[in-house]
Scaffold this motif. Structure first.
Motif, PDB file in Angstrom:
ATOM      1  N   GLN A 200       0.683  -1.108  -0.087  1.00  0.00           N
ATOM      2  CA  GLN A 200      -0.032  -0.083   0.259  1.00  0.00           C
ATOM      3  C   GLN A 200       0.831   1.609   0.002  1.00  0.00           C
ATOM      4  OE1 GLN A 200      -3.136  -0.199   3.656  1.00  0.00           O
ATOM      5  NE2 GLN A 200      -4.097  -1.853   2.330  1.00  0.00           N
ATOM      6  N   ARG A 201       1.712   1.023   0.652  1.00  0.00           N
ATOM      7  CA  ARG A 201       2.823   2.446   0.636  1.00  0.00           C
ATOM      8  C   ARG A 201       3.461   1.957  -1.307  1.00  0.00           C
ATOM      9  NH1 ARG A 201       5.063  -0.099   5.784  1.00  0.00           N
ATOM     10  NH2 ARG A 201       4.483   1.052   7.247  1.00  0.00           N
ATOM     11  N   ALA A 204       0.287   4.296  -2.887  1.00  0.00           N
ATOM     12  CA  ALA A 204       0.465   5.197  -2.640  1.00  0.00           C
ATOM     13  C   ALA A 204       1.806   6.357  -3.047  1.00  0.00           C
ATOM     14  CB  ALA A 204       0.595   6.218  -0.563  1.00  0.00           C
ATOM     15  N   THR A 229      -3.003   2.774   7.443  1.00  0.00           N
ATOM     16  CA  THR A 229      -3.461   3.241   6.255  1.00  0.00           C
ATOM     17  C   THR A 229      -3.726   4.697   5.427  1.00  0.00           C
ATOM     18  OG1 THR A 229      -3.929   0.814   5.389  1.00  0.00           O
ATOM     19  CG2 THR A 229      -4.460   2.217   3.561  1.00  0.00           C
ATOM     20  N   PHE A 233      -2.046   7.068   2.922  1.00  0.00           N
ATOM     21  CA  PHE A 233      -1.967   8.213   1.245  1.00  0.00           C
ATOM     22  C   PHE A 233      -2.580   9.559   1.587  1.00  0.00           C
ATOM     23  CE2 PHE A 233      -3.151   4.195   1.062  1.00  0.00           C
ATOM     24  CZ  PHE A 233      -3.152   3.547  -0.502  1.00  0.00           C
ATOM     25  N   ALA A 240      -7.963  11.675   1.654  1.00  0.00           N
ATOM     26  CA  ALA A 240      -7.982   9.918   2.545  1.00  0.00           C
ATOM     27  C   ALA A 240      -9.497  10.249   3.874  1.00  0.00           C
ATOM     28  CB  ALA A 240      -6.390   9.512   2.876  1.00  0.00           C
ATOM     29  N   ALA A 255      -9.096   7.370  -1.240  1.00  0.00           N
ATOM     30  CA  ALA A 255      -7.928   8.835  -1.234  1.00  0.00           C
ATOM     31  C   ALA A 255      -8.758   9.499  -2.129  1.00  0.00           C
ATOM     32  CB  ALA A 255      -6.528   8.379  -1.300  1.00  0.00           C
TER      33      ALA A 255
END
Length: 261
Positions: A200-201, A204, A229, A233, A240, A255
């Motif tokens: 997820q990073r 983003a 999370t 974002f 977000a 987001a």
């Protein structure tokens, strides 16, 4: 059907009548009994029912899946619903970590004028993604590669809706997953790194480069991880927020790239 159901029950399956019906329906009329026997044996040995019958229900569709492919979860339908809520007018849609492309396929059905792109690093999964998106070949493309690296550069700054059911299970929690997932699904579709946020990073980090002004990015996560999370974002320069569905135990972080002033 009763004999199939009895064997499934003895193996510990719960919804035995439904599973027996799905197995029998998956066999072509006139096929040998050995085919049914093989499918029952696979299910009794713990293989996911979806792999055995060759499809998973998602968003009112039958999504083709098979051995070695991530099985779409019904809770991910909440991600689909939220994507449609904020992106119903999107013209360019991207599905990262697409797996067999259940999200991209469902979005293709519901957004008939959208250009769609689905991407995954796993060739076994992109093969199923192409199969599921075959009816939309005139406006849907499947790309193989690592996140944004898989996408054509022509999409830079043009993506109006991006969904990513990126893996978010922390490494240490993989062993606690049900055996069906742990033993039969690709670990890359499950493993989110030490805290579950590693992929997820990376999603983003690249978002501002690929999203159009005012575009939305949505990811599925867990209730515990959702605030973290959201922070990831927000830290990447996006507005977000978290939306949740208690009934399905589903959490989604939405987001938005700010519109140009």
């Amino acid at each position: 059907m009763s004999s199939v159901a009895s064997r499934l029950r003895a193996a510990g399956c719960v919804f035995v009548e439904e599973e027996a019906r799905m197995i029998l329906d998956a066999v072509e009329p006139g096929a040998s009994g050995g085919l049914v026997e093989g499918m029952v044996e696979r299910r009794c040995a713990g293989e996911p029912l979806e792999h055995v019958v060759g499809w998973a229900a998602f968003g009112g569709l039958r999504i083709a899946v098979g051995p070695g492919v991530f099985v779409p979860r019904r809770r991910t339908e909440f991600l689909l619903e939220q994507a449609l809520r904020v992106g119903r007018d999107a013209g360019v849609v991207v599905d990262l970590c697409c797996g067999a492309a259940p999200l991209a396929t469902a979005l293709a059905v519901r957004l008939p004028r959208a250009e769609l792109h689905a991407a995954d690093i796993d060739p076994a999964q992109t093969a199923y993604a192409r199969r599921n998106l075959a009816l939309f070949a005139d406006r849907a493309s499947v790309h193989e590669g690592d996140l944004y690296d898989a996408l054509p550069s022509a999409l830079l700054g043009r993506v109006e809706l991006l969904v990513a059911n990126a893996p978010y299970v922390p490494c240490d929690a993989l062993a606690t997953l049900p055996a069906e997932a742990r033993d039969h699904e690709p670990v890359r579709s499950l493993d989110g790194g030490t805290d579950g946020l590693a992929v997820q990073r990376r999603v983003a980090e690249g978002a501002l480069e690929w999203l159009a002004p005012g575009a939305h990015l949505l990811v599925e996560t867990s209730a515990r991880q959702a605030p973290l999370t959201r922070g990831v974002f927000a830290g990447a320069g996006l507005d977000a927020w978290v939306v949740e569905c208690e009934e399905r135990e589903a959490s989604v972080v939405v987001a938005r790239r700010r519109s140009a002033r």
